[in-house]
Each structure stands twice: as C-alpha cells, then as structure tokens.
Design an enzyme around this catalytic site. Structure first.
Site, PDB file in Angstrom:
ATOM      1  CB  SER A 158      73.655  55.588  35.133  1.00  0.00           C
ATOM      2  OG  SER A 158      72.867  55.553  36.190  1.00  0.00           O
TER       3      SER A 158
ATOM      4  CE1 TYR B  99      74.601  52.763  38.574  1.00  0.00           C
ATOM      5  CE2 TYR B  99      75.936  51.028  37.746  1.00  0.00           C
ATOM      6  CZ  TYR B  99      75.085  51.804  37.534  1.00  0.00           C
ATOM      7  OH  TYR B  99      74.584  52.219  36.179  1.00  0.00           O
TER       8      TYR B  99
ATOM      9  CE  LYS C 123      77.623  52.439  34.759  1.00  0.00           C
ATOM     10  NZ  LYS C 123      78.121  51.817  33.637  1.00  0.00           N
TER      11      LYS C 123
HETATM   12  C1  WQD Z   1      62.269  52.585  40.350  1.00  0.00           C
HETATM   13  C2  WQD Z   1      61.370  52.666  41.466  1.00  0.00           C
HETATM   14  C3  WQD Z   1      61.789  52.349  43.723  1.00  0.00           C
HETATM   15  C4  WQD Z   1      61.555  48.115  43.433  1.00  0.00           C
HETATM   16  C5  WQD Z   1      67.982  51.921  38.738  1.00  0.00           C
HETATM   17  C6  WQD Z   1      69.521  51.753  39.011  1.00  0.00           C
HETATM   18  C7  WQD Z   1      70.103  52.801  38.421  1.00  0.00           C
HETATM   19  C8  WQD Z   1      69.752  52.980  36.933  1.00  0.00           C
HETATM   20  C9  WQD Z   1      68.337  53.005  36.589  1.00  0.00           C
HETATM   21  C10 WQD Z   1      71.421  51.939  35.556  1.00  0.00           C
HETATM   22  C11 WQD Z   1      62.194  53.562  42.608  1.00  0.00           C
HETATM   23  C12 WQD Z   1      60.678  51.669  43.154  1.00  0.00           C
HETATM   24  C13 WQD Z   1      61.507  49.386  43.076  1.00  0.00           C
HETATM   25  C14 WQD Z   1      60.525  47.736  44.222  1.00  0.00           C
HETATM   26  C15 WQD Z   1      59.703  49.937  44.556  1.00  0.00           C
HETATM   27  N1  WQD Z   1      70.441  52.007  36.188  1.00  0.00           N
HETATM   28  N2  WQD Z   1      60.841  50.281  43.685  1.00  0.00           N
HETATM   29  N3  WQD Z   1      59.604  48.328  44.791  1.00  0.00           N
HETATM   30  O1  WQD Z   1      66.821  52.734  41.502  1.00  0.00           O
HETATM   31  O2  WQD Z   1      65.259  54.107  39.823  1.00  0.00           O
HETATM   32  O3  WQD Z   1      67.377  53.083  39.284  1.00  0.00           O
HETATM   33  O4  WQD Z   1      68.018  51.838  37.184  1.00  0.00           O
HETATM   34  O5  WQD Z   1      72.169  52.821  35.417  1.00  0.00           O
HETATM   35  O6  WQD Z   1      71.521  52.817  38.820  1.00  0.00           O
HETATM   36  O7  WQD Z   1      69.466  51.986  40.266  1.00  0.00           O
HETATM   37  O8  WQD Z   1      65.371  51.579  39.710  1.00  0.00           O
HETATM   38  O9  WQD Z   1      63.794  49.921  39.398  1.00  0.00           O
HETATM   39  O10 WQD Z   1      65.216  49.810  41.588  1.00  0.00           O
HETATM   40  O11 WQD Z   1      63.458  51.720  41.070  1.00  0.00           O
HETATM   41  O12 WQD Z   1      59.077  50.614  45.022  1.00  0.00           O
HETATM   42  O13 WQD Z   1      60.598  46.152  44.795  1.00  0.00           O
HETATM   43  O14 WQD Z   1      60.731  51.803  41.581  1.00  0.00           O
HETATM   44  O15 WQD Z   1      61.770  53.008  45.221  1.00  0.00           O
HETATM   45  O16 WQD Z   1      61.227  54.738  43.009  1.00  0.00           O
HETATM   46  P1  WQD Z   1      65.869  52.962  40.189  1.00  0.00           P
HETATM   47  P2  WQD Z   1      64.459  50.646  40.208  1.00  0.00           P
END
Ligand code: WQD
Length: 338
Positions: free
Chosen positions: A127, A152, A156
């Site tokens: 990741s 998590y 990884k």
């Molecule tokens: C994306 C953006 C949030 C939800 C995830 C996993 C990580 C990896 C990649 C596997 C961020 C914003 C989100 C919401 C928001 N996966 N957001 N409101 O955290 O970048 O990473 O996917 O390996 O381990 O955690 O993904 O989709 O949660 O967030 O504003 O209700 O959207 O702040 O900037 P993230 P995400």
C-alpha cells in the site's frame, strides 16, 4: 492451454475479485481462498457471469497454520497473489492485535505453503500508506518509507520486510510488492464492485451512497490544507486497471525478467486529485448535485500523495486505461444496482 494455476487469496474481495476476472481473461487457471470475513460468496456468481468460469473458493482462514498447510498440500500452484488481509485504517487503530495476528500470520502461512510445494512466486498486496507523509511528490519506489500512520500500514511495512528477508535467504523464491494508491470504481460490466461487509469509509463509495440517498451527506474532512482547493490530494486508480497490473506482475515473475527480488512497483495513475475535484466528477457523471459539508480534518490523513508510475509502465508494460470519470461512472452504476 493455461498459462498456469494461480492461488488468489482474498479472491472474493474487492480487488481480488477483479483480479480473478483479469487472470481468467488472460488464460490463467484460478483457485480462490477466502473466509468471507469482508466479502460475500455471491461474488463468485458475478465472476462467472463475466467470464463463464465457476471459480472454486476454499473458505479457509489463512491465519490458521494447520488449515493453510492443508490447502497447500492438496493443491499445486504455479504462483499466488496474496490479497487476504484486514484493511481498515480506522479499525486497525482500535484492534491492533487482530491486525498483526491476521495480516502477518496469513502472509507467513502463504509463504510457508508455497515453499513446501516448491512453487515460489508471490505477488504481495502492499500500500502507498507505507510512505506515510512523503517529503517529495510524486512518490517513486525509491522514496523512503516513513513512520506508518496506523497499525494497518505497519502490517504492510512488516509484510514487505518479511518478504525482503525471506527472498534474501531463499533467492529461488520470487516476489513482487505492489503498492496500491487509492483503488476505486467497479467492473465495467456492473456484475462486481466494492461490496464490503463493513460500512463504506473510503471516499468514492461514500459519495455514491450519498448520491443514492443511502446516506444523508458526505463530510469533507478538512478544506484548510495547503493544496489547490484546500482538500486532500490522492491518486485514484480504477480497480480494473489495478487488477490488470497484477496479471502483468505475475507474467513478469513467470518470465524471469525480474532484476530485483522482491521487485517493487507503485500502482497509481500518476495524477493527484483533491476531494472536491472527485465530488465534481460525481456531479458531472451523475448529472446531479452531491450533498456535502465541510468538517474537521481526519486524524492520520496525509495532505497529499500520488505516484510516479513510470517503473510499472516501463518494466511491466502497464498503462492505466480509466480516468476519474470512468471511476465515478462505474462506481455510480454499481451503487444504483447494488
Ligand atoms: C481519501 C480522501 C479523506 C471519506 C485508503 C486507505 C489506505 C489505502 C488507500 C489500501 C482523504 C477524504 C474520505 C469521507 C473525506 N488503501 N474523505 N470524507 O485514507 O486516502 O487511503 O485507501 O491500501 O490504506 O486508508 O482513502 O478514501 O478514506 O480517503 O473527506 O467521508 O477522501 O480525508 O483525503 P485514504 P479514503
């Protein structure tokens, strides 16, 4: 003539199921192992509707060494792709031991099983979260890993380290580490998509649930970051593009072209989009406004991360085919028929 028999762990999961489809379409034979902790058996029907193949799934908990050994003693694999892991950043903070026990023991048992049967080819699901808050953007495979932001992400990093050490001790065991950026979207057929057991927390499925009226509103976690519109930047990659990269990685391993072991590749499309830009993509594709509000920053979020994907393109011949509108179009179609 099959190119080989591949074990896909987590084969009924989101990325796993799309990868099973791509492997089948590229003349591999596939066996799935999944205990349905975060997926549903019905995914096998969707895979069959797309490919015409009824994939066998073994409902084995791979963190159970005895059960895992039985699986490897009763099947000979030409390689394996290891997706099976717990993957919620937030949940890992509250249940660290469950994450270390499951994610690390499963990997150790898969490596042991492959070695016992003499087939040492493994593609490992890693990741971009191993980079933490990267100092330089875009991140390349040479960008140093930083302190993980969650248990998590640490599982990884540890998984990568386990494979570095194991391949050093056993050069005949060939591995590839694939660092995913933000997977999103659904299969263009609409037959499979993201259908996790836990409520969605990632941005794109939350957006489509709000769009479908299954949630009242989307909260944007902060718009006061030092980015072009104040919201966080991520590299969104269509799950079908991500799936095809796994097929190419396996072919790369089986062709002995690898010059490093483990070989390491970033899988992002090489473009960063802000949260507000992703929302605009939904409104464009669905031709309807999205109900959202601006809330406080989410602890653990990195401000911006996106990939330099040139190594995967150069060495694997991988070219992403889908953009954010395709991601949103397929995610929206999936949500509406789910
Ligand atoms: C994306 C953006 C949030 C939800 C995830 C996993 C990580 C990896 C990649 C596997 C961020 C914003 C989100 C919401 C928001 N996966 N957001 N409101 O955290 O970048 O990473 O996917 O390996 O381990 O955690 O993904 O989709 O949660 O967030 O504003 O209700 O959207 O702040 O900037 P993230 P995400």
């Amino acid at each position: 003539m099959s190119k080989g028999k591949i074990l896909v762990t987590g084969g009924t999961g989101y990325i796993g199921s799309h990868t099973v489809v791509d492997l089948l379409e590229n003349d591999f034979e596939v066996v799935s192992v999944d205990n349905y902790h975060n997926s549903k058996a019905g995914v096998l029907d969707g895979i069959e509707e797309i490919t015409g193949v009824r994939v066998a799934n073994h409902t084995v908990d791979l963190s159970d060494a005895v059960a895992a050994a039985k699986l490897f003693d009763s099947n000979k694999f030409d390689g394996a792709i290891h997706f099976a892991a717990f993957k919620s950043v937030g949940e890992s903070v509250t249940k660290p031991l469950a994450y270390y026990r499951n994610n690390l023991n499963s990997l150790l048992n898969v490596i042991t099983g492959l070695k016992r049967q003499g087939s040492g080819r493994l593609v490992f699901s890693s990741s971009c979260s191993v980079y933490g808050n990267a100092d330089e953007l875009p991140v390349t495979e040479a960008t140093p890993r930083k302190e993980a932001e969650s248990p998590y992400a640490r599982t990884k990093q540890m998984g990568e380290d386990i494979l570095y050490d194991y391949c050093a001790a056993h050069p005949d065991f060939a591995a590839i580490l694939l660092r995913y950026f933000n997977p999103a979207g659904a299969h263009p057929s609409g037959k499979i998509g993201e259908d996790a057991a836990a409520p969605a927390s990632n941005l794109v499925p939350v957006i489509t649930e709000v769009g479908a009226g299954k949630r009242d509103t989307l909260t944007v976690f902060g718009n006061d970051y030092a980015t072009r519109d104040g919201s966080c930047v991520r590299d969104y990659i269509h799950v079908a593009d991500l799936a095809h990269a796994h097929t190419l990685a396996l072919e790369y391993l089986m062709s002995d072209r690898a010059t490093e072991n483990p070989a390491l590749f970033n899988l992002g499309i090489g473009e960063g989009l802000t949260v507000l830009e992703v929302i605009r993509a939904f409104e464009r594709v669905a031709d309807q406004p999205l109900n959202y509000d601006i809330g406080p920053r989410r602890p653990g979020d990195v401000v911006a991360v996106y990939a330099d994907r040139s190594k995967a393109t150069r060495e694997l011949g991988w070219e992403p085919r889908y953009d954010v509108d395709d991601i949103m179009r397929t995610a929206w179609a999936w949500e509406q028929q789910r």
